[in-house]
Every structure is written in structure tokens, then in C-alpha cells.
Design a protein around this motif. Structure first.
Motif, PDB file in Angstrom:
ATOM      1  N   ALA A  77       0.903  -1.311   0.225  1.00  0.00           N
ATOM      2  CA  ALA A  77       0.070  -0.113   0.032  1.00  0.00           C
ATOM      3  C   ALA A  77       0.724   1.232  -0.010  1.00  0.00           C
ATOM      4  CB  ALA A  77      -0.834   0.128   1.207  1.00  0.00           C
ATOM      5  N   ASN A  78       1.861   1.174   0.683  1.00  0.00           N
ATOM      6  CA  ASN A  78       2.886   2.268   0.787  1.00  0.00           C
ATOM      7  C   ASN A  78       3.537   2.581  -0.562  1.00  0.00           C
ATOM      8  OD1 ASN A  78       3.414   3.898   3.714  1.00  0.00           O
ATOM      9  ND2 ASN A  78       2.696   1.734   4.005  1.00  0.00           N
ATOM     10  N   ALA A  79       3.769   1.541  -1.213  1.00  0.00           N
ATOM     11  CA  ALA A  79       4.575   1.762  -2.320  1.00  0.00           C
ATOM     12  C   ALA A  79       3.765   2.410  -3.458  1.00  0.00           C
ATOM     13  CB  ALA A  79       4.733   0.247  -3.068  1.00  0.00           C
ATOM     14  N   LYS A  80       2.492   2.446  -3.478  1.00  0.00           N
ATOM     15  CA  LYS A  80       1.734   3.264  -4.436  1.00  0.00           C
ATOM     16  C   LYS A  80       1.979   4.715  -4.382  1.00  0.00           C
ATOM     17  CE  LYS A  80      -3.089   3.743  -5.789  1.00  0.00           C
ATOM     18  NZ  LYS A  80      -3.240   5.438  -5.996  1.00  0.00           N
ATOM     19  N   VAL A  81       2.438   5.184  -2.855  1.00  0.00           N
ATOM     20  CA  VAL A  81       2.390   6.700  -2.869  1.00  0.00           C
ATOM     21  C   VAL A  81       3.822   6.850  -2.534  1.00  0.00           C
ATOM     22  CG1 VAL A  81      -0.001   6.981  -2.341  1.00  0.00           C
ATOM     23  CG2 VAL A  81       1.584   6.441  -0.527  1.00  0.00           C
ATOM     24  N   ALA A  82       4.732   5.955  -2.848  1.00  0.00           N
ATOM     25  CA  ALA A  82       6.197   6.279  -2.217  1.00  0.00           C
ATOM     26  C   ALA A  82       6.713   7.281  -3.042  1.00  0.00           C
ATOM     27  CB  ALA A  82       6.991   4.885  -2.542  1.00  0.00           C
TER      28      ALA A  82
END
Length: 289
Positions: A154-159
Motif C-alpha cells: 500500500a505504501n509503495a503506491k504513494v512512495a
């Protein structure tokens, strides 16, 4: 003096007679009793009226002995409570032995010998308790690892940190026939302060990746997985994640890719400080979520 020493020999003989009469024979009778109870339980389990019989047992336990059992109570436990309604502890101990026998698909005639070979009732019940505890710990660790995987995706989407890496700087350690993991891992050097110098990226097989994620999850995630999942749901809603990025069917807010996204009311926690799982956060358990 000889008379005194002779009395000890007589007492030893009396002890042997007691052990043979009450302990050895009593143990054999107990194992035979458990075999008979197990045979009775198997008859119920194999009956076309099984559910009706168990329901009648539960009703009778409540009406005659004020003992309440739930529909999800193990069926063997219900049978033992029905047979021994006034001795809860004995019923519980017996039911654990019979559950082990049932799980191992033993016939009723095999049970007495099985108990003897396993070292008795106490060892069987202790082994089962140890196994149940170990399984619960294993399941919890696997759930934490699975949740960490979803949080990272999930964090990778907005990294914010996105780098272009040439293949020569990526070491592929995935052996032939092994399944590649979801993530690539960076080898970094911290010469001073907040600076990180990336030396190599590594591709790992799925099993090695799971080992690393398991260690990270144990060090960084709370054991309150329900609370963690709720926070992840908030993040996904805030970032508009309805599929992909770790989202799976059954997760809150999941929609198959290609379908229009349904609008939803703003979550009350959306305007709070963003929940971040950056690399720096992983070093601090309190900052993780």
C-alpha cells in the motif's frame, strides 16, 4: 536388626501388590473405558442423526445440569460432558485424548494400546496442548507477516522515493524452480547521519523473502492485528486503493480492477496525520503505525 530390615522387604512386597492391583490393573481398566467411550463417540459421529443427537445432548445438559455448551463446542467435548456432567475436569481431559485419537484416525480397539505406547493420558494431553500453542503462535506470526506485506505494498503506491536501477546492480539469487518474491531488497550503507548509500539490490525467492518479512513484522508490528488492519483500511481509502497494491478479494473496499470506483464518505481519520511505513519508520516500532 534383621527383623527391622525384614519389615522393609515386607513393605516392598505390599507396595508391589498395591501397584499391581490398583495402578497397573486400574490403568488398564481406564484405557479400556476410554476405548469404550471413544467407540460410543464414533457411533454418534457416523450417525445420520449426529447433529440432532448433539443438539439433544446440549439441551439435556442445560435443562438437567445447568451446563451451557455452544453449537461450536467440539463434538467430542459435548459427548464427554454429557457422559460426565458432574466432573468437568475429567471430561475435559478425556476429550483431549479422544480428540487426538480422532485426529489420527484411530479405531476404538486401537486406543488402549495407543495411550500406553504414548506414555499415558498426561503425556498425550500435554503434547496436544503444546501442539495447539505452537500452532496458534505460528498462525499469528503468519498473519503478521501477511499484514506487513499488505502495508508495504500500500505504501509503495504513494512512495516518494523512486529510483532507476540498471540490471547490473540487481543480484538475482532466485534459484531454478523457485518462485520469486514480491519485493526486491536493497543493500545500503549508512556512513553518517540520515544518509543511505545503496550498494546493490537483491531479488530473493519467496521463502527467503517471507523469512525477512517475518522478522520485520515481529520487530515492528503490534500484536493487535485488528487495530492494524483498521488503520490499513483507512490508508487504502485515503489513497484510493481498491485493487492491486496488496488489496485482495474480501478486504474492505475491494473492487475488481476495471469497475468504476464507488464514492464513499470521508473517513473521520482521513484528515489525521498520514500513516507512513517508510524505511526509517521500520526502525522504530512506535512509528510504524
Amino acid at each position: 536388626m534383621d527383623m527391622i530390615l525384614g519389615q522393609a522387604q515386607n513393605l516392598a512386597k505390599m507396595n508391589n501388590q498395591y501397584v499391581e492391583t490398583y495402578v497397573v490393573r486400574g490403568t488398564k481398566e481406564l484405557y479400556a473405558l476410554l476405548g469404550a467411550i471413544y467407540s460410543y463417540a464414533l457411533q454418534i459421529n457416523e450417525s445420520a442423526l449426529r447433529d440432532h443427537i448433539l443438539l439433544r445432548m446440549r439441551d439435556q445438559l442445560e435443562s438437567e445440569h445447568d451446563i451451557k455448551t455452544q453449537a461450536n463446542t467440539p463434538w467430542i467435548t459435548t459427548v464427554l460432558r454429557f457422559i460426565l456432567p458432574t466432573d468437568r475436569q475429567t471430561a475435559y481431559n478425556y476429550s483431549k485424548v479422544l480428540q487426538v485419537a480422532f485426529d489420527e484416525n484411530l479405531a476404538a480397539t486401537e486406543l488402549p494400546g495407543y495411550i500406553k505406547d504414548r506414555g499415558g493420558i498426561a503425556k498425550i494431553t500435554a503434547t496436544k496442548e503444546d501442539a495447539d500453542t505452537a500452532k496458534a503462535v505460528k498462525d499469528h506470526k503468519e498473519a503478521k507477516t501477511k499484514l506487513l506485506r499488505k502495508i508495504l505494498l500500500a505504501n509503495a503506491k504513494v512512495a516518494d522515493t523512486v529510483v532507476q536501477v540498471e540490471d547490473k546492480f540487481v543480484l538475482n539469487t532466485v534459484g531454478e524452480g523457485k518462485k520469486e518474491g514480491t519485493f526486491e531488497f536493497a543493500v545500503c550503507v549508512n556512513p553518517m547521519g540520515h544518509e543511505r548509500r545503496v550498494v546493490r539490490f537483491i531479488r530473493l525467492n519467496e521463502a527467503m523473502e517471507t523469512q525477512i518479512l517475518s522478522m520485520v513484522a515481529e520487530a515492528s508490528l503490534s500484536d493487535d492485528l485488528k487495530s492494524m488492519e483498521d488503520k490499513l483500511d483507512v490508508l487504502r481509502e485515503k489513497w484510493g486503493i481498491t485493487s492491486g497494491w496488496g488489496m485482495q478479494p474480501g478486504d474492505k473496499g475491494y473492487q475488481p480492477a476495471g469497475l468504476p470506483v464507488l464514492s464513499s464518505a470521508t473517513h473521520p481519520l482521513t484528515n489525521s496525520a498520514p500513516l507512513s511505513v517508510s524505511i526509517d519508520d521500520l526502525a522504530n516500532k512506535e512509528a510504524m503505525l
